[in-house]
Design a protein around this motif. Structure first.
Motif, PDB file in Angstrom:
ATOM      1  N   VAL A 199     -11.034  -6.618  -0.833  1.00  0.00           N
ATOM      2  CA  VAL A 199     -11.214  -5.286  -1.410  1.00  0.00           C
ATOM      3  C   VAL A 199     -10.142  -4.348  -0.883  1.00  0.00           C
ATOM      4  O   VAL A 199      -9.550  -4.590   0.173  1.00  0.00           O
ATOM      5  CB  VAL A 199     -12.613  -4.706  -1.070  1.00  0.00           C
ATOM      6  N   ALA A 200      -9.897  -3.275  -1.637  1.00  0.00           N
ATOM      7  CA  ALA A 200      -8.925  -2.278  -1.198  1.00  0.00           C
ATOM      8  C   ALA A 200      -9.474  -1.549   0.030  1.00  0.00           C
ATOM      9  O   ALA A 200     -10.680  -1.370   0.186  1.00  0.00           O
ATOM     10  CB  ALA A 200      -8.642  -1.294  -2.325  1.00  0.00           C
ATOM     11  N   GLY A 201      -8.556  -1.146   0.904  1.00  0.00           N
ATOM     12  CA  GLY A 201      -9.005  -0.450   2.111  1.00  0.00           C
ATOM     13  C   GLY A 201      -7.863   0.267   2.806  1.00  0.00           C
ATOM     14  O   GLY A 201      -6.697   0.140   2.413  1.00  0.00           O
ATOM     15  N   LYS A 202      -8.223   1.019   3.830  1.00  0.00           N
ATOM     16  CA  LYS A 202      -7.240   1.765   4.613  1.00  0.00           C
ATOM     17  C   LYS A 202      -7.290   1.309   6.063  1.00  0.00           C
ATOM     18  O   LYS A 202      -8.362   1.043   6.593  1.00  0.00           O
ATOM     19  CB  LYS A 202      -7.514   3.267   4.536  1.00  0.00           C
ATOM     20  N   GLU A 203      -6.124   1.247   6.679  1.00  0.00           N
ATOM     21  CA  GLU A 203      -6.014   0.890   8.085  1.00  0.00           C
ATOM     22  C   GLU A 203      -5.219   1.975   8.804  1.00  0.00           C
ATOM     23  O   GLU A 203      -4.266   2.542   8.248  1.00  0.00           O
ATOM     24  CB  GLU A 203      -5.318  -0.464   8.250  1.00  0.00           C
ATOM     25  N   VAL A 204      -5.607   2.264  10.041  1.00  0.00           N
ATOM     26  CA  VAL A 204      -4.878   3.226  10.867  1.00  0.00           C
ATOM     27  C   VAL A 204      -4.025   2.443  11.859  1.00  0.00           C
ATOM     28  O   VAL A 204      -4.541   1.837  12.804  1.00  0.00           O
ATOM     29  CB  VAL A 204      -5.840   4.168  11.615  1.00  0.00           C
ATOM     30  N   VAL A 205      -2.727   2.424  11.626  1.00  0.00           N
ATOM     31  CA  VAL A 205      -1.778   1.748  12.515  1.00  0.00           C
ATOM     32  C   VAL A 205      -1.480   2.691  13.678  1.00  0.00           C
ATOM     33  O   VAL A 205      -1.098   3.846  13.485  1.00  0.00           O
ATOM     34  CB  VAL A 205      -0.482   1.386  11.775  1.00  0.00           C
ATOM     35  N   GLN A 206      -1.661   2.208  14.905  1.00  0.00           N
ATOM     36  CA  GLN A 206      -1.547   3.054  16.092  1.00  0.00           C
ATOM     37  C   GLN A 206      -0.401   2.583  16.986  1.00  0.00           C
ATOM     38  O   GLN A 206      -0.234   1.384  17.199  1.00  0.00           O
ATOM     39  CB  GLN A 206      -2.862   3.024  16.877  1.00  0.00           C
ATOM     40  N   LEU A 207       0.366   3.533  17.493  1.00  0.00           N
ATOM     41  CA  LEU A 207       1.473   3.236  18.396  1.00  0.00           C
ATOM     42  C   LEU A 207       1.124   3.732  19.790  1.00  0.00           C
ATOM     43  O   LEU A 207       0.897   4.925  20.005  1.00  0.00           O
ATOM     44  CB  LEU A 207       2.761   3.905  17.927  1.00  0.00           C
ATOM     45  N   TYR A 208       1.069   2.810  20.753  1.00  0.00           N
ATOM     46  CA  TYR A 208       0.859   3.145  22.159  1.00  0.00           C
ATOM     47  C   TYR A 208       2.138   2.847  22.927  1.00  0.00           C
ATOM     48  O   TYR A 208       2.847   1.876  22.629  1.00  0.00           O
ATOM     49  CB  TYR A 208      -0.307   2.350  22.750  1.00  0.00           C
ATOM     50  N   VAL A 209       2.414   3.670  23.925  1.00  0.00           N
ATOM     51  CA  VAL A 209       3.618   3.512  24.738  1.00  0.00           C
ATOM     52  C   VAL A 209       3.212   3.421  26.207  1.00  0.00           C
ATOM     53  O   VAL A 209       2.352   4.180  26.678  1.00  0.00           O
ATOM     54  CB  VAL A 209       4.589   4.697  24.536  1.00  0.00           C
ATOM     55  N   GLY A 210       3.810   2.472  26.908  1.00  0.00           N
ATOM     56  CA  GLY A 210       3.532   2.311  28.334  1.00  0.00           C
ATOM     57  C   GLY A 210       4.796   1.999  29.106  1.00  0.00           C
ATOM     58  O   GLY A 210       5.788   1.543  28.536  1.00  0.00           O
ATOM     59  N   LYS A 211       4.758   2.263  30.409  1.00  0.00           N
ATOM     60  CA  LYS A 211       5.908   1.954  31.253  1.00  0.00           C
ATOM     61  C   LYS A 211       5.435   1.717  32.685  1.00  0.00           C
ATOM     62  O   LYS A 211       4.668   2.515  33.230  1.00  0.00           O
ATOM     63  CB  LYS A 211       6.931   3.101  31.256  1.00  0.00           C
ATOM     64  N   GLU A 212       5.894   0.639  33.272  1.00  0.00           N
ATOM     65  CA  GLU A 212       5.627   0.392  34.684  1.00  0.00           C
ATOM     66  C   GLU A 212       6.605   1.218  35.518  1.00  0.00           C
ATOM     67  O   GLU A 212       7.793   1.249  35.243  1.00  0.00           O
ATOM     68  CB  GLU A 212       5.777  -1.095  35.005  1.00  0.00           C
ATOM     69  N   SER A 213       6.055   1.903  36.530  1.00  0.00           N
ATOM     70  CA  SER A 213       6.895   2.771  37.341  1.00  0.00           C
ATOM     71  C   SER A 213       6.336   2.849  38.748  1.00  0.00           C
ATOM     72  O   SER A 213       5.120   2.919  38.946  1.00  0.00           O
ATOM     73  CB  SER A 213       6.970   4.183  36.734  1.00  0.00           C
ATOM     74  N   SER A 214       7.228   2.860  39.727  1.00  0.00           N
ATOM     75  CA  SER A 214       6.814   3.037  41.117  1.00  0.00           C
ATOM     76  C   SER A 214       7.011   4.478  41.574  1.00  0.00           C
ATOM     77  O   SER A 214       6.577   4.859  42.651  1.00  0.00           O
ATOM     78  CB  SER A 214       7.629   2.104  42.026  1.00  0.00           C
ATOM     79  N   ARG A 215       7.645   5.294  40.721  1.00  0.00           N
ATOM     80  CA  ARG A 215       7.952   6.661  41.109  1.00  0.00           C
ATOM     81  C   ARG A 215       7.031   7.678  40.439  1.00  0.00           C
ATOM     82  O   ARG A 215       6.748   8.730  41.008  1.00  0.00           O
ATOM     83  CB  ARG A 215       9.411   6.991  40.755  1.00  0.00           C
ATOM     84  N   ILE A 216       6.590   7.394  39.237  1.00  0.00           N
ATOM     85  CA  ILE A 216       5.774   8.343  38.470  1.00  0.00           C
ATOM     86  C   ILE A 216       4.471   7.654  38.085  1.00  0.00           C
ATOM     87  O   ILE A 216       4.485   6.558  37.509  1.00  0.00           O
ATOM     88  CB  ILE A 216       6.519   8.805  37.204  1.00  0.00           C
ATOM     89  N   PHE A 217       3.328   8.279  38.404  1.00  0.00           N
ATOM     90  CA  PHE A 217       2.068   7.663  37.988  1.00  0.00           C
ATOM     91  C   PHE A 217       1.759   8.073  36.549  1.00  0.00           C
ATOM     92  O   PHE A 217       1.995   9.210  36.137  1.00  0.00           O
ATOM     93  CB  PHE A 217       0.928   8.037  38.941  1.00  0.00           C
ATOM     94  N   ARG A 218       1.257   7.121  35.803  1.00  0.00           N
ATOM     95  CA  ARG A 218       0.922   7.353  34.411  1.00  0.00           C
ATOM     96  C   ARG A 218      -0.098   6.313  33.961  1.00  0.00           C
ATOM     97  O   ARG A 218      -0.231   5.259  34.589  1.00  0.00           O
ATOM     98  CB  ARG A 218       2.181   7.268  33.530  1.00  0.00           C
ATOM     99  N   PRO A 219      -0.862   6.585  32.891  1.00  0.00           N
ATOM    100  CA  PRO A 219      -1.776   5.573  32.358  1.00  0.00           C
ATOM    101  C   PRO A 219      -1.016   4.337  31.901  1.00  0.00           C
ATOM    102  O   PRO A 219       0.198   4.378  31.650  1.00  0.00           O
ATOM    103  CB  PRO A 219      -2.442   6.283  31.170  1.00  0.00           C
ATOM    104  N   ASN A 220      -1.741   3.219  31.783  1.00  0.00           N
ATOM    105  CA  ASN A 220      -1.109   1.976  31.314  1.00  0.00           C
ATOM    106  C   ASN A 220      -0.466   2.158  29.954  1.00  0.00           C
ATOM    107  O   ASN A 220       0.602   1.616  29.680  1.00  0.00           O
ATOM    108  CB  ASN A 220      -2.136   0.853  31.244  1.00  0.00           C
TER     109      ASN A 220
END
Length: 476
Positions: free
Chosen positions: A247-268
């Protein structure tokens, strides 16, 4: 689902008769035409065997309604169970103390399940709730607060006339204790300390490896989608999306960005873009999500501006924050001019395990000492103080007023007068004293407020005289 015409359908739950379609308090508006499920379902080709309320709307348990619901469930092939939060449990001006659905509704799920396991829950509430019954039902559709035409919109989804394509804009924890703010909210008397920093919602659950009931960005459909051929340029990321269902439908394509860092804390990973795409069966489209000024930057507290950390970033194409479909990388030139953090002091933020943040770590994060979080009991109460602070007042009348208001709230709540109990909390308990002269329709003036404060601060008879004098001025 979708529901079949040949199935016998039972509708159970008070929200099917009196829908929870809007907020409570000053957000209440008069609908031009309010649809209910019981009226709207008559326009659908469905075999409805009956309706039962199942529970009392405001939480009081009722065995008679429970047994009526069980009896009706025996006659049906499928049960539509309308559950949620009432207007009193979830209202403006008040914070919920938990994330639970009322226990009488949970009892209803278990009672119905014993006679018929084919249950589809239709949920109506304005925010995330605990869902301990989710493994006991066959389907769950969250309508949130769907507006005056929500009943018909929900039936269109249940019958397959509309293919659902919504995605959750918040994570659903398994229990309230799993949330990142559980240890810090609502805080103490004066302040709330947001010690979790940027680790809110999926950013926390993902980084701290905490299981959730339903992840951010999650949502089912009556069709399926295939992701393939991801590519990246300096301006964005592109993926091919195919509708592989019938059947016809809609999808939400999502872009997530991550970076491993020892200097700046950030979410995965962090959501940096999304695009909703409509596809017919077997149709394929190229979907491009462009980068913007927010995609790779972070705020440097040392330089007091937005900057980029140099290095390799992971680009994750996903259908939810937990379901990564494709992944690629991109190298970014940096603009970091100063190292912003002390890794040793802020160690919990580098691991994402922020449930036990020390005072030293939090002070290092905000760059100043933690403000005192309790009221100064040596100071007299003033215009900006409230009844809740009268527990520490010098005058007995203040302490008595505090106990009287808290007793009245508890008593009314237990008696089932929850709307009145909430009104007391909003308009009396948390009202600044200056508000009494502005919110009582002229019944109290500022000289009377001055007298009240004088009595509360320990000079009872002087305060009463000021109140009487102020009342006489008001009459003149």
């Amino acid at each position: 689902m979708p529901l079949k015409k040949t199935e016998k359908l039972a509708i159970i739950g008070d929200f099917a008769y009196t829908p929870r379609y809007q907020g409570a308090g000053s957000s209440v508006v008069n609908p031009t035409e309010l649809e209910t499920t019981l009226e709207a379902v008559k326009r659908y080709d469905l075999d409805v065997v009956g309706y039962a309320p199942g529970f009392n709307r405001y939480g009081k348990k009722d065995q008679k309604k429970l047994k009526q619901a069980q009896q009706l469930a025996k006659e049906a092939d499928v049960i539509l169970l309308y559950l949620g939060l009432d207007e009193v449990t979830e209202a403006e001006g008040l914070d919920r103390s938990d994330m639970k659905i009322p226990s009488n509704q949970l009892d209803l799920v278990q009672a119905v399940k014993t006679v018929n396991p084919n249950i589809v829950v239709v949920l109506s509430c304005g925010s995330a709730v605990e869902l301990p019954f989710v493994d006991d039902v066959k389907g769950l559709v969250h309508g949130y607060l769907s507006g005056q035409a929500g009943a018909k919109a929900m039936l269109n989804i249940l019958t397959g006339k509309t293919n659902p394509s919504g995605k959750l804009s918040e994570s659903y924890p398994i229990r309230y204790e799993d949330t990142p703010t559980y240890h810090y909210f609502p805080g103490k008397e004066v302040s709330v300390e947001y010690r979790e920093g940027p680790f809110i919602g999926y950013r926390y659950y993902d980084s701290a490896d905490v299981n959730v009931r339903f992840p951010y960005g999650y949502g089912l459909s009556y069709t399926t989608f295939k992701y393939e051929d991801v590519s990246v340029t300096d301006t964005g990321v592109t993926v091919k999306l195919t509708n592989t269902g019938g059947v016809a439908g809609k999808e939400v394509v999502q872009l997530y960005v991550g970076k491993e860092s020892s200097r700046i804390f950030r979410p995965n990973k962090e959501l940096k873009g999304f695009k909703k795409v409509h596809l017919f069966p077997n149709e394929t489209k190229e979907v491009t999500i462009d980068f913007d000024d927010y995609t790779f930057r972070y705020f440097n507290v040392s330089t007091n501006k937005w900057e980029k950390e140099a290095g390799t970033y992971q680009l994750m194409i996903a259908s939810s924050s937990e379901t990564i479909q494709l992944m690629t990388t991109i190298d970014i030139e940096g603009s970091v001019n100063a190292h912003p953090y002390d890794e040793k002091v802020l160690a919990p933020y580098y691991t994402g395990n922020i449930r036990e943040i020390s005072d030293a770590a939090f002070e290092a994060l905000i760059g100043r000492p933690i403000p005192k979080s309790t009221w100064d009991r040596s100071q007299p109460l003033g215009y900006n103080d409230t009844i809740s602070q009268c527990r520490y007042s010098k005058g007995w009348i203040g302490r008595f007023s505090y106990r009287l208001v808290t007793f009245a709230h508890t008593f009314l709540w237990k008696m089932g007068k929850r709307e009145t109990a909430n009104l007391i909390m909003m308009s009396v308990y948390h009202m600044p004293f200056r508000g009494y002269a502005r919110m009582t329709g002229g019944a109290i003036n500022m000289p009377m407020v001055d007298g009240m404060l004088t009595a509360i601060n320990g000079q009872f008879f002087k305060g009463i005289k000021e109140v009487v004098k102020g009342r006489k001025q008001l009459k003149k």
